[in-house]
Motif scaffolding. Structure first.
Motif, PDB file in Angstrom:
ATOM      1  N   SER A  42     -45.407 -16.401 -24.790  1.00 11.10           N
ATOM      2  CA  SER A  42     -44.016 -15.939 -24.787  1.00 11.10           C
ATOM      3  C   SER A  42     -43.720 -15.130 -23.528  1.00 11.10           C
ATOM      4  O   SER A  42     -42.675 -15.308 -22.894  1.00 11.10           O
ATOM      5  N   ASP A  45     -43.484 -17.392 -20.433  1.00 16.28           N
ATOM      6  CA  ASP A  45     -42.203 -18.092 -20.386  1.00 16.28           C
ATOM      7  C   ASP A  45     -41.082 -17.162 -19.931  1.00 16.28           C
ATOM      8  O   ASP A  45     -40.256 -17.529 -19.084  1.00 16.28           O
ATOM      9  N   ASP A  50     -46.237 -19.794 -14.489  1.00 17.37           N
ATOM     10  CA  ASP A  50     -46.762 -21.086 -14.924  1.00 17.37           C
ATOM     11  C   ASP A  50     -48.151 -20.969 -15.536  1.00 17.37           C
ATOM     12  O   ASP A  50     -48.426 -21.570 -16.580  1.00 17.37           O
ATOM     13  N   ARG A  90     -51.468 -23.931 -18.752  1.00 13.39           N
ATOM     14  CA  ARG A  90     -50.996 -22.550 -18.818  1.00 13.39           C
ATOM     15  C   ARG A  90     -52.097 -21.510 -18.598  1.00 13.39           C
ATOM     16  O   ARG A  90     -51.782 -20.353 -18.308  1.00 13.39           O
TER      17      ARG A  90
END
Length: 324
Positions: A42, A45, A50, A90
């Motif tokens: 979270s 984002d 990235d 990620r």
């Protein structure tokens, strides 16, 4: 948005926190919010990041017993590898080692890099009072050199009780100072000179080093530390190391880094979750909008340079649009 790699990003699973911190007295003086994979994604984002290259934080895996440290390091590294395996787009990961247990550290290094496929290792500025240039760590640095490994260096609290007498969090003064001590010893012990292929990344822009670089130059000129014939000058050495922007993203610091090490050796880091979430989000924006950086330099700091350190990340960068 510019491809971004957070190279200074901590994973703090409950089992690590409980094994290394004591209730209301966390190591370093600041307790972060609870960590989870979901909260990390979270944050990434929200911040426009990235990839996070995870590492455990202070005090590392060793709190006094070799066997316990080996078990804790293995458990942390297995989790880092799981994060990377489940979301290779990620996550990356730096392995922790159970120093000062050299045999255990060498065995865990082999497992973490060869079996788990982690991207490098995290070492701490001092381990129970022994700094990284200590001769006892020589076999580990020989192996890191053989592997041309990426080594992320994070501060630990100073072993000097007097350093903590002010009642201030270590992140304010002591962590930057301890990072500087480690760099100085690695340089003047000639460890850097003996490991030219190791890719060192230092936390928090090297602590106080950008400000003290001139003093290193004076010491070199005075030739008061033995072994100068076997090493480069401090100024030359600093330009082959890497430096992250965690808690060090302001324009004055970027100017010092440009002068002392070169912007091409600077990589982005947040220190999340120790840095409050809103500040960690905004520090990326500060790099993105800093007038100190050209567009090419901004791209390099935020992610392109990290992708040269960890080549598999290069494949995650968006391709430039085809002209026409």
């Amino acid at each position: 948005m510019t491809f971004t790699v957070d190279i200074h990003h901590h994973m703090l699973p409950d089992f690590f926190w409980q094994a290394t911190n004591k209730g209301d007295h966390p190591v370093g003086g600041i307790a972060p919010p609870p960590w989870s994979r979901a909260s990390t994604l979270s944050f990434l984002d929200d911040a426009g990041i990235d990839v996070a290259v995870t590492s455990i934080s202070t005090p590392g895996a060793h709190t006094g017993d070799d066997a316990t440290a080996r078990t804790l390091a293995r458990r942390c590294n297995e989790l880092a590898a799981e994060l990377k395996r489940d979301r290779p787009d990620r996550f990356g990961g730096f392995a922790c080692l159970p120093l000062p247990d050299i045999d255990g550290a060498l065995a865990e290094l082999d497992h973490a890099l060869d079996t788990l496929g982690l991207d490098g290792v995290v070492l701490f500025s001092n381990v129970q009072g022994a700094y990284l240039g200590d001769p006892r760590f020589g076999p580990l640095f020989d192996e890191l050199q053989r592997r041309a490994a990426v080594v992320f260096v994070h501060p630990n609290p100073s072993p000097d009780p007097g350093a903590h007498a002010l009642g201030l969090p270590d992140s304010l003064i002591d962590f930057p100072a301890d990072t500087t001590r480690a760099i100085a010893q690695l340089h003047y012990s000639n460890t850097f000179a003996r490991t030219p292929d190791v890719k060192y990344v230092f936390s928090h822009a090297g602590g106080t080093l950008p400000y003290l670089a001139g003093r290193f130059g004076i010491i070199d000129e005075m030739q008061v530390i033995p072994g100068a014939e076997a090493r480069a000058t401090a100024a030359e050495t600093f330009r082959r190391l890497y430096w992250d922007t965690a808690l060090s993203w302001s324009d004055p610091v970027l100017r010092m880094l440009r002068d002392v090490v070169g912007i091409d050796r600077v990589v982005f880091g947040t220190d999340y979750p120790y840095l409050r979430r809103d500040l960690a989000v905004s520090c990326r924006e500060r790099i993105e909008t800093s007038p100190e950086l050209s567009d090419t330099e901004r791209t390099a700091v935020l992610g392109a340079t990290a992708a040269t350190l960890i080549p598999r990340l290069a494949a995650l960068r968006p391709k430039d649009p085809t002209p026409g």
